[in-house]
Write a protein that holds these residues in place. Structure first.
Motif, PDB file in Angstrom:
ATOM      1  N   UNK A 125       0.841  -1.205   0.000  1.00 11.13           N
ATOM      2  CA  UNK A 125       0.000   0.000   0.000  1.00 11.13           C
ATOM      3  C   UNK A 125       0.872   1.249   0.000  1.00 11.13           C
ATOM      4  N   UNK A 126       1.917   1.219   0.801  1.00 13.58           N
ATOM      5  CA  UNK A 126       2.825   2.370   0.881  1.00 13.58           C
ATOM      6  C   UNK A 126       3.514   2.619  -0.470  1.00 13.58           C
ATOM      7  N   UNK A 127       3.947   1.531  -1.103  1.00 14.87           N
ATOM      8  CA  UNK A 127       4.613   1.665  -2.407  1.00 14.87           C
ATOM      9  C   UNK A 127       3.668   2.243  -3.462  1.00 14.87           C
ATOM     10  N   UNK A 128       2.426   1.779  -3.431  1.00 10.32           N
ATOM     11  CA  UNK A 128       1.418   2.277  -4.367  1.00 10.32           C
ATOM     12  C   UNK A 128       1.158   3.766  -4.150  1.00 10.32           C
ATOM     13  N   UNK A 129       1.071   4.142  -2.875  1.00 13.43           N
ATOM     14  CA  UNK A 129       0.817   5.551  -2.544  1.00 13.43           C
ATOM     15  C   UNK A 129       1.982   6.420  -3.012  1.00 13.43           C
ATOM     16  N   UNK A 130       3.184   5.965  -2.735  1.00 12.22           N
ATOM     17  CA  UNK A 130       4.378   6.730  -3.073  1.00 12.22           C
ATOM     18  C   UNK A 130       4.519   6.865  -4.592  1.00 12.22           C
ATOM     19  N   UNK A 131       4.330   5.753  -5.303  1.00  6.64           N
ATOM     20  CA  UNK A 131       4.466   5.772  -6.764  1.00  6.64           C
ATOM     21  C   UNK A 131       3.409   6.677  -7.398  1.00  6.64           C
ATOM     22  N   UNK A 132       2.191   6.643  -6.842  1.00  8.53           N
ATOM     23  CA  UNK A 132       1.116   7.487  -7.381  1.00  8.53           C
ATOM     24  C   UNK A 132       1.439   8.967  -7.157  1.00  8.53           C
ATOM     25  N   UNK A 133       1.920   9.277  -5.964  1.00 10.20           N
ATOM     26  CA  UNK A 133       2.261  10.683  -5.663  1.00 10.20           C
ATOM     27  C   UNK A 133       3.376  11.189  -6.564  1.00 10.20           C
ATOM     28  N   UNK A 134       4.415  10.376  -6.722  1.00  6.63           N
ATOM     29  CA  UNK A 134       5.546  10.797  -7.566  1.00  6.63           C
ATOM     30  C   UNK A 134       5.084  10.988  -9.004  1.00  6.63           C
ATOM     31  N   UNK A 135       4.244  10.077  -9.486  1.00  6.42           N
ATOM     32  CA  UNK A 135       3.756  10.158 -10.869  1.00  6.42           C
ATOM     33  C   UNK A 135       2.936  11.436 -11.077  1.00  6.42           C
ATOM     34  N   UNK A 136       2.064  11.734 -10.119  1.00  7.45           N
ATOM     35  CA  UNK A 136       1.222  12.935 -10.261  1.00  7.45           C
ATOM     36  C   UNK A 136       2.056  14.210 -10.166  1.00  7.45           C
ATOM     37  N   UNK A 189      -2.908   6.716 -13.084  1.00 11.50           N
ATOM     38  CA  UNK A 189      -2.051   7.901 -13.330  1.00 11.50           C
ATOM     39  C   UNK A 189      -1.829   8.102 -14.828  1.00 11.50           C
ATOM     40  N   UNK A 190      -1.730   6.996 -15.568  1.00  6.67           N
ATOM     41  CA  UNK A 190      -1.579   7.090 -17.025  1.00  6.67           C
ATOM     42  C   UNK A 190      -2.805   7.772 -17.635  1.00  6.67           C
ATOM     43  N   UNK A 191      -3.994   7.344 -17.207  1.00  5.65           N
ATOM     44  CA  UNK A 191      -5.236   7.927 -17.718  1.00  5.65           C
ATOM     45  C   UNK A 191      -5.324   9.404 -17.336  1.00  5.65           C
ATOM     46  N   UNK A 192      -4.861   9.741 -16.139  1.00 13.75           N
ATOM     47  CA  UNK A 192      -4.878  11.149 -15.709  1.00 13.75           C
ATOM     48  C   UNK A 192      -4.008  11.994 -16.640  1.00 13.75           C
ATOM     49  N   UNK A 193      -2.860  11.435 -17.020  1.00  8.93           N
ATOM     50  CA  UNK A 193      -1.987  12.179 -17.938  1.00  8.93           C
ATOM     51  C   UNK A 193      -2.659  12.364 -19.308  1.00  8.93           C
ATOM     52  N   UNK A 194      -3.365  11.329 -19.773  1.00 13.13           N
ATOM     53  CA  UNK A 194      -4.094  11.441 -21.047  1.00 13.13           C
ATOM     54  C   UNK A 194      -5.160  12.537 -20.967  1.00 13.13           C
ATOM     55  N   UNK A 195      -5.805  12.634 -19.809  1.00 11.79           N
ATOM     56  CA  UNK A 195      -6.847  13.657 -19.629  1.00 11.79           C
ATOM     57  C   UNK A 195      -6.229  15.064 -19.695  1.00 11.79           C
ATOM     58  N   UNK A 196      -5.066  15.231 -19.098  1.00 15.56           N
ATOM     59  CA  UNK A 196      -4.402  16.548 -19.134  1.00 15.56           C
ATOM     60  C   UNK A 196      -4.134  16.965 -20.575  1.00 15.56           C
ATOM     61  N   UNK A 197      -3.748  16.007 -21.403  1.00 17.87           N
ATOM     62  CA  UNK A 197      -3.507  16.275 -22.828  1.00 17.87           C
ATOM     63  C   UNK A 197      -4.813  16.729 -23.487  1.00 17.87           C
ATOM     64  N   UNK A 198      -5.860  15.997 -23.197  1.00 14.26           N
ATOM     65  CA  UNK A 198      -7.171  16.293 -23.773  1.00 14.26           C
ATOM     66  C   UNK A 198      -7.667  17.686 -23.375  1.00 14.26           C
ATOM     67  N   UNK A 199      -7.361  18.103 -22.147  1.00 15.85           N
ATOM     68  CA  UNK A 199      -7.793  19.418 -21.674  1.00 15.85           C
ATOM     69  C   UNK A 199      -6.824  20.527 -22.110  1.00 15.85           C
ATOM     70  N   UNK A 200      -5.788  20.157 -22.839  1.00 13.50           N
ATOM     71  CA  UNK A 200      -4.825  21.148 -23.325  1.00 13.50           C
ATOM     72  C   UNK A 200      -3.913  21.688 -22.241  1.00 13.50           C
ATOM     73  N   UNK A 201      -3.777  20.942 -21.131  1.00 10.08           N
ATOM     74  CA  UNK A 201      -2.951  21.412 -20.014  1.00 10.08           C
ATOM     75  C   UNK A 201      -1.493  20.978 -20.189  1.00 10.08           C
ATOM     76  N   UNK A 202      -1.301  19.763 -20.694  1.00 12.35           N
ATOM     77  CA  UNK A 202       0.055  19.226 -20.811  1.00 12.35           C
ATOM     78  C   UNK A 202       0.076  18.150 -21.897  1.00 12.35           C
ATOM     79  N   UNK A 203       1.068  18.204 -22.782  1.00 14.45           N
ATOM     80  CA  UNK A 203       1.144  17.227 -23.877  1.00 14.45           C
ATOM     81  C   UNK A 203       1.556  15.860 -23.334  1.00 14.45           C
ATOM     82  N   UNK A 204       0.834  14.832 -23.751  1.00 14.13           N
ATOM     83  CA  UNK A 204       1.103  13.475 -23.253  1.00 14.13           C
ATOM     84  C   UNK A 204       2.460  12.960 -23.737  1.00 14.13           C
ATOM     85  N   UNK A 205       3.274  12.463 -22.783  1.00 19.77           N
ATOM     86  CA  UNK A 205       4.540  11.834 -23.192  1.00 19.77           C
ATOM     87  C   UNK A 205       4.862  10.594 -22.339  1.00 19.77           C
TER      88      UNK A 205
END
Ligand SMILES: *Cc1c(COP(=O)(O)O)cnc(C)c1O
Length: 368
Positions: A258-269, A337-353
């Motif tokens: 659980x801790x690893x999942x939380x940490x990885x999610x935070x770093x990714x975001x 987190x991957x889907x969140x990044x795709x959404x940012x691209x869709x909203x024109x906030x950040x280009x998906x990479x």
């Protein structure tokens, strides 16, 4: 994909365990199930007594106030759930004083110590381990230790509804630790549990209080593997199945994952530009601050099948919360987190990479 910090999805093995015919609660058969479940609960709690109540988590919060406060309560409010302790006191005409912080700010140990020192009427303290409104972790163990130094008779009541089953909690100075079925325990809503210290048991038995939430009568009955009123038999069967699974995985392994999942999610975001909302994040959930919270959540749900939670009250539309409690698969957390990044691209906030997914994998699997 349900990734809200409660309710959490009920796993198939638990649903199967609960799908059998309803058995009578006053039978040897059910007593044996209750005994097995109670023993496992005592293990995960690491406390000397534990009670199972037929109610949601709030019922256990109320029971702790009505059974453990005689003179005055000190409540810690860093969000909706901390605020609730004060509201319960008010409803029962119980005197209380509240220490209030912004929803991203944990209680300050020194402030709590001073509040206790300056008011000799305070006989009980109420605090969340994880305040789910903003996903923060209070320094509960440290507060408990310092308050006990001032007066060991002050009852320390910790709401661990989004903490027990998530992380190891040091219960040495905690008198009552509350949890519920629909968060880290991955069950349908309907039962709440309270772990109790010997001191709490003595105080409860010295002056029994209340009727349905009379903990003295529950202690008397549950020691004999039965309950004062009709037990939530089906949910208790489910709880037994969940706890057996946790034990098979190993409690420490569960907490580590659980801790690893939380940490990885935070770093990714963070890597894709989000600000983590709480000053001290709990492992139960990741809370990000963003003015686009509603748009992000809407696209996540409709296009990418990721259902996460928003904020309440003044944080409505300003935060989103991703659950880490229970048996979340690595690929589910990674997809979120991957889907969140795709959404940012869709909203024109950040280009998906692919940054979010890469950082998640690096943090989770390589421990970067
Ligand atoms: C969910 C939650 C509660 C409330 O529990 P209910 O089961 O809705 O009554 C209380 N405290 C915290 C920290 C929670 O996350």
């Amino acid at each position: 994909m349900l990734l809200t910090p409660g309710p959490t999805p009920v796993p198939e093995f638990a649903r199967k365990a609960m799908s059998d015919i309803t058995i009578h609660h006053r039978t040897k058969e059910f007593e044996a199930i209750f005994e097995k479940t109670r023993k496992l609960l005592l293990e995960i709690y690491n406390m000397n007594e534990v009670l199972i109540l037929a109610s949601s988590g709030t019922g256990a919060m109320e029971a702790c106030i009505t059974n453990l406060t005689r003179t005055k309560a000190l409540t810690i409010n860093s969000g909706k759930f901390g605020e609730r302790f004060g509201k319960i006191c008010k409803a029962f005409n119980i005197e209380y004083t509240e220490l209030k912080q912004e929803w991203d700010t944990p209680a300050c140990v020194e402030d709590v110590v001073n509040a206790v020192k300056n008011d000799k009427n305070i006989d009980s303290l109420f605090i969340q381990v994880c305040e789910s409104a903003g996903g923060l972790r209070h320094p509960v163990e440290e507060i408990a230790k310092e308050v006990k130094k001032i007066n060991p008779n002050i009852m320390i009541v910790a709401d661990g509804i989004t903490a027990l089953g998530v992380e190891k909690i040091d219960t040495r100075n905690i008198d009552a630790l509350i949890t519920g079925s629909q968060k880290a325990f991955m069950l349908p809503p309907g039962i709440a549990m309270i772990g109790l210290s010997d001191k709490a048991v003595a105080k409860i038995e010295e002056k029994p209080a209340g009727y349905y939430f009379n903990l003295a009568s529950e202690i008397k009955n549950q020691k004999k593997n039965t309950t004062a009123y009709t037990a939530a038999t089906t949910l208790i069967i489910g709880l037994g199945a969940i706890l057996e699974k946790f034990k098979e995985i190993g409690f420490d392994n569960l907490y580590n994952q659980t801790e690893k999942r939380a940490k990885a999610t935070q770093e990714a975001l963070k890597a894709i530009g989000f600000k983590i909302y709480p000053k001290v994040p709990a492992n139960a959930m990741t809370t990000a601050y963003t003015e686009q919270s509603n748009e992000i959540r809407k696209i996540l749900k409709t296009k990418y099948n990721v259902d996460i939670a928003g904020g309440q009250d003044h944080l409505a539309g300003k935060i989103f919360r991703i659950n880490h409690m229970g048996l979340v698969e690595d690929f589910e957390a990674s997809w979120a987190v991957n889907a969140t990044e795709l959404v940012l691209d869709e909203l024109g906030i950040r280009t998906f990479d692919g940054t979010a997914n890469r950082v998640f994998a690096e943090t989770f699997y390589k421990g970067n």
